[in-house]
Design an enzyme around this catalytic site. Structure first.
Site, PDB file in Angstrom:
ATOM      1  N   ASN A   1      -4.067   2.920  -4.356  1.00 51.86           N
ATOM      2  CA  ASN A   1      -5.654   3.117  -3.272  1.00 51.86           C
ATOM      3  C   ASN A   1      -6.163   1.780  -3.729  1.00 51.86           C
ATOM      4  OD1 ASN A   1      -7.913   4.012  -2.246  1.00 51.86           O
ATOM      5  ND2 ASN A   1      -7.359   6.087  -2.805  1.00 51.86           N
TER       6      ASN A   1
ATOM      7  N   ALA B   1      -1.263  -0.986  -5.149  1.00 53.55           N
ATOM      8  CA  ALA B   1      -2.033  -0.205  -5.397  1.00 53.55           C
ATOM      9  C   ALA B   1      -1.769   1.188  -4.698  1.00 53.55           C
ATOM     10  CB  ALA B   1      -3.473  -0.769  -4.859  1.00 53.55           C
TER      11      ALA B   1
ATOM     12  N   HIS C   1      -4.820  15.895   1.527  1.00 55.22           N
ATOM     13  CA  HIS C   1      -4.504  14.721   2.398  1.00 55.22           C
ATOM     14  C   HIS C   1      -4.131  15.269   3.824  1.00 55.22           C
ATOM     15  CE1 HIS C   1      -4.419  11.891  -1.031  1.00 55.22           C
ATOM     16  NE2 HIS C   1      -4.689  10.992  -0.043  1.00 55.22           N
TER      17      HIS C   1
ATOM     18  N   LYS D   1       1.457  13.246   5.554  1.00 51.45           N
ATOM     19  CA  LYS D   1       1.675  12.454   4.086  1.00 51.45           C
ATOM     20  C   LYS D   1       3.070  12.912   3.792  1.00 51.45           C
ATOM     21  CE  LYS D   1      -0.373  11.165  -0.077  1.00 51.45           C
ATOM     22  NZ  LYS D   1       0.127   9.702   0.175  1.00 51.45           N
TER      23      LYS D   1
ATOM     24  N   GLY E   1       0.842  -1.135   0.029  1.00 53.88           N
ATOM     25  CA  GLY E   1      -0.081  -0.083  -0.042  1.00 53.88           C
ATOM     26  C   GLY E   1       0.874   1.227  -0.087  1.00 53.88           C
ATOM     27  N   THR E   2       2.122   1.246   0.380  1.00 55.18           N
ATOM     28  CA  THR E   2       3.098   2.148   0.477  1.00 55.18           C
ATOM     29  C   THR E   2       3.027   2.932  -0.828  1.00 55.18           C
ATOM     30  OG1 THR E   2       4.260   1.298   2.161  1.00 55.18           O
ATOM     31  CG2 THR E   2       5.443   2.975   1.128  1.00 55.18           C
ATOM     32  N   THR E   3       2.745   4.507  -0.913  1.00 50.57           N
ATOM     33  CA  THR E   3       3.120   5.130  -2.205  1.00 50.57           C
ATOM     34  C   THR E   3       4.559   5.869  -2.098  1.00 50.57           C
ATOM     35  OG1 THR E   3       1.909   6.813  -1.153  1.00 50.57           O
ATOM     36  CG2 THR E   3       0.650   5.198  -2.347  1.00 50.57           C
TER      37      THR E   3
HETATM   38  N1  LIG Z   1      -2.694   2.460  -1.212  1.00 49.30           N
HETATM   39  C1  LIG Z   1      -3.651   2.818  -0.185  1.00 49.30           C
HETATM   40  O1  LIG Z   1      -4.777   2.468  -0.291  1.00 49.30           O
HETATM   41  C2  LIG Z   1      -3.065   3.571   0.680  1.00 49.30           C
HETATM   42  C3  LIG Z   1      -3.806   4.054   1.918  1.00 49.30           C
HETATM   43  C4  LIG Z   1      -3.663   4.891   2.819  1.00 49.30           C
HETATM   44  C5  LIG Z   1      -2.321   5.045   3.109  1.00 49.30           C
HETATM   45  N2  LIG Z   1      -1.500   4.586   1.969  1.00 49.30           N
HETATM   46  C6  LIG Z   1       0.135   4.902   2.112  1.00 49.30           C
HETATM   47  O2  LIG Z   1       0.685   3.811   3.006  1.00 49.30           O
HETATM   48  C7  LIG Z   1       1.727   4.364   3.673  1.00 49.30           C
HETATM   49  C8  LIG Z   1       1.660   4.285   5.142  1.00 49.30           C
HETATM   50  O3  LIG Z   1       0.570   5.237   5.687  1.00 49.30           O
HETATM   51  P1  LIG Z   1       0.171   5.265   7.176  1.00 49.30           P
HETATM   52  O4  LIG Z   1      -0.885   6.311   7.142  1.00 49.30           O
HETATM   53  O5  LIG Z   1      -0.155   4.205   7.738  1.00 49.30           O
HETATM   54  O6  LIG Z   1       1.597   5.963   7.578  1.00 49.30           O
HETATM   55  P2  LIG Z   1       2.038   5.755   9.234  1.00 49.30           P
HETATM   56  O7  LIG Z   1       3.163   7.048   9.291  1.00 49.30           O
HETATM   57  O8  LIG Z   1       0.991   6.025  10.138  1.00 49.30           O
HETATM   58  O9  LIG Z   1       2.850   4.453   9.300  1.00 49.30           O
HETATM   59  C9  LIG Z   1       4.060   4.067   8.898  1.00 49.30           C
HETATM   60  C10 LIG Z   1       4.544   3.138   9.862  1.00 49.30           C
HETATM   61  O10 LIG Z   1       5.663   2.563   9.139  1.00 49.30           O
HETATM   62  C11 LIG Z   1       6.730   2.436  10.120  1.00 49.30           C
HETATM   63  N3  LIG Z   1       7.981   2.188   9.613  1.00 49.30           N
HETATM   64  C12 LIG Z   1       9.064   3.067   8.904  1.00 49.30           C
HETATM   65  N4  LIG Z   1       9.979   2.463   8.473  1.00 49.30           N
HETATM   66  C13 LIG Z   1       9.720   1.182   8.690  1.00 49.30           C
HETATM   67  C14 LIG Z   1      10.373   0.005   8.218  1.00 49.30           C
HETATM   68  N5  LIG Z   1      11.551  -0.031   7.867  1.00 49.30           N
HETATM   69  N6  LIG Z   1      10.066  -1.139   8.498  1.00 49.30           N
HETATM   70  C15 LIG Z   1       8.714  -1.289   9.077  1.00 49.30           C
HETATM   71  N7  LIG Z   1       7.853  -0.385   9.560  1.00 49.30           N
HETATM   72  C16 LIG Z   1       8.382   1.019   9.166  1.00 49.30           C
HETATM   73  C17 LIG Z   1       6.873   3.854  10.753  1.00 49.30           C
HETATM   74  O11 LIG Z   1       7.449   3.634  12.131  1.00 49.30           O
HETATM   75  C18 LIG Z   1       5.083   3.989  10.982  1.00 49.30           C
HETATM   76  O12 LIG Z   1       4.532   3.465  12.125  1.00 49.30           O
HETATM   77  C19 LIG Z   1       2.002   5.712   3.081  1.00 49.30           C
HETATM   78  O13 LIG Z   1       2.718   5.406   2.039  1.00 49.30           O
HETATM   79  C20 LIG Z   1       0.601   5.916   2.662  1.00 49.30           C
HETATM   80  O14 LIG Z   1       0.808   7.196   1.315  1.00 49.30           O
HETATM   81  C21 LIG Z   1      -1.783   3.978   0.967  1.00 49.30           C
END
Ligand SMILES: NC(=O)c1ccc[n+]([C@@H]2O[C@H](COP(=O)([O-])OP(=O)(O)OC[C@H]3O[C@@H](n4cnc5c(N)ncnc54)[C@H](O)[C@@H]3O)[C@@H](O)[C@H]2O)c1
Length: 250
Positions: free
Chosen positions: A102, A100, A135, A139, A75-77
């Site tokens: 999203n 994805a 957002h 972000k 999910g990470t972008t």
């Molecule tokens: N594809 C989708 O539908 C969708 C939806 C929401 C968010 N996102 C994306 O997902 C990602 C995360 O969103 P979020 O809102 O949970 O962010 P967040 O900052 O709340 O969570 C990210 C987590 O990753 C942890 N982290 C950092 N480096 C790490 C590593 N090497 N190994 C393991 N964990 C690690 C951080 O400590 C944090 O707890 C972002 O890139 C966001 O844009 C995608």
């Protein structure tokens, strides 16, 4: 199914709840502080991995999952410039990856209709188009991955736009579009406290404006989609985007 979570932030925590509600077991949770537990041995306990971390950590997480040969749902972008090399490696090694920008069902319906609308608008060149996304302020990437997918859907279907440019605008300001060429699609990004994600496609003419908008009320739709993706992909081999899972026929 046994699921490993890479990233236990806002999304990871909601995914844990939805996955356990759907009778899955979380066998591994990795966040920033316990990365030493991210071993091939631990990953092999999972039928699928769900990865929501940061643009800076996703590539090494992919390598770990490829090494353990466990399917990964991402999910990470903010890492999509690396998609071609990751895809090549995934296919060469017979691994499994689904990503994805999203995961929400509603946004994937939006992506589909956005492409149909862009094609239709070729007949009405007096409308100019732009994309807006809003957002939360934590972000890390701009524009959002979702806005990039929307922009690509427009560029592939609307003859007048060739590429996109992004302007990150402070709340209340108007984007300066002085340097944007006619064949460039503006993506304007706003960062406003606690907004889970709002995307609007705007077709503006001298006489009216058409706005096509998706607003996420919360993050649950993204999390459910990611769990559905893990269920869908865990017994497949190959490189997938979420569109293949939803399969609206495009
Ligand atoms: N594809 C989708 O539908 C969708 C939806 C929401 C968010 N996102 C994306 O997902 C990602 C995360 O969103 P979020 O809102 O949970 O962010 P967040 O900052 O709340 O969570 C990210 C987590 O990753 C942890 N982290 C950092 N480096 C790490 C590593 N090497 N190994 C393991 N964990 C690690 C951080 O400590 C944090 O707890 C972002 O890139 C966001 O844009 C995608």
């Amino acid at each position: 199914m046994n699921i490993a979570l890479l990233g236990y932030g806002k999304m990871g925590k909601i995914i844990e709840k939805i996955a356990t509600d759907r009778k899955h077991t979380i066998v591994l949770k990795i966040d920033y502080d316990n990365q030493h537990e991210l071993t091939v041995e631990n990953l092999k306990k999972a039928d699928a991995v769900i990865e929501f971390t940061t643009p800076g950590s996703v590539l090494s997480n992919i390598q770990h999952c490829f090494e353990a040969n466990v399917p990964i749902v991402i999910g990470t972008t903010g890492w999509y410039e690396h998609l071609p090399e990751v895809k090549q490696q995934c296919l060469q090694n017979n691994n499994t990856l689904l990503y994805a920008s999203n995961f929400s069902v509603g946004v994937n319906i939006f992506f589909y209709v956005n492409r149909v609308l862009a094609k239709l608008m070729n007949n009405y060149p007096y409308y100019d188009v732009q994309v807006e996304e809003i957002h939360h302020t934590q972000k890390l990437d701009a524009p959002s991955g979702t806005a990039i997918t929307i922009a690509e859907g427009i560029i592939e279907n609307l003859d007048t736009k060739k590429d996109w440019v992004n302007v990150l605008t402070a709340d209340g300001d108007d984007a300066s579009d002085d340097n944007i060429k006619n064949d460039q699609l503006l993506i304007e990004s706003f960062r406003i406290n606690s907004v889970p994600g709002t995307h609007t496609v705007i077709y503006d003419s001298e006489v009216d404006v058409i706005e096509f908008k998706h607003t996420a009320h919360n993050r649950n739709g993204f999390a459910l989609g990611a769990v559905l993706a893990a269920e869908w992909v865990h017994d497949k081999k190959g490189f997938f985007s979420v569109e293949e899972m939803f399969d609206f026929g495009t």
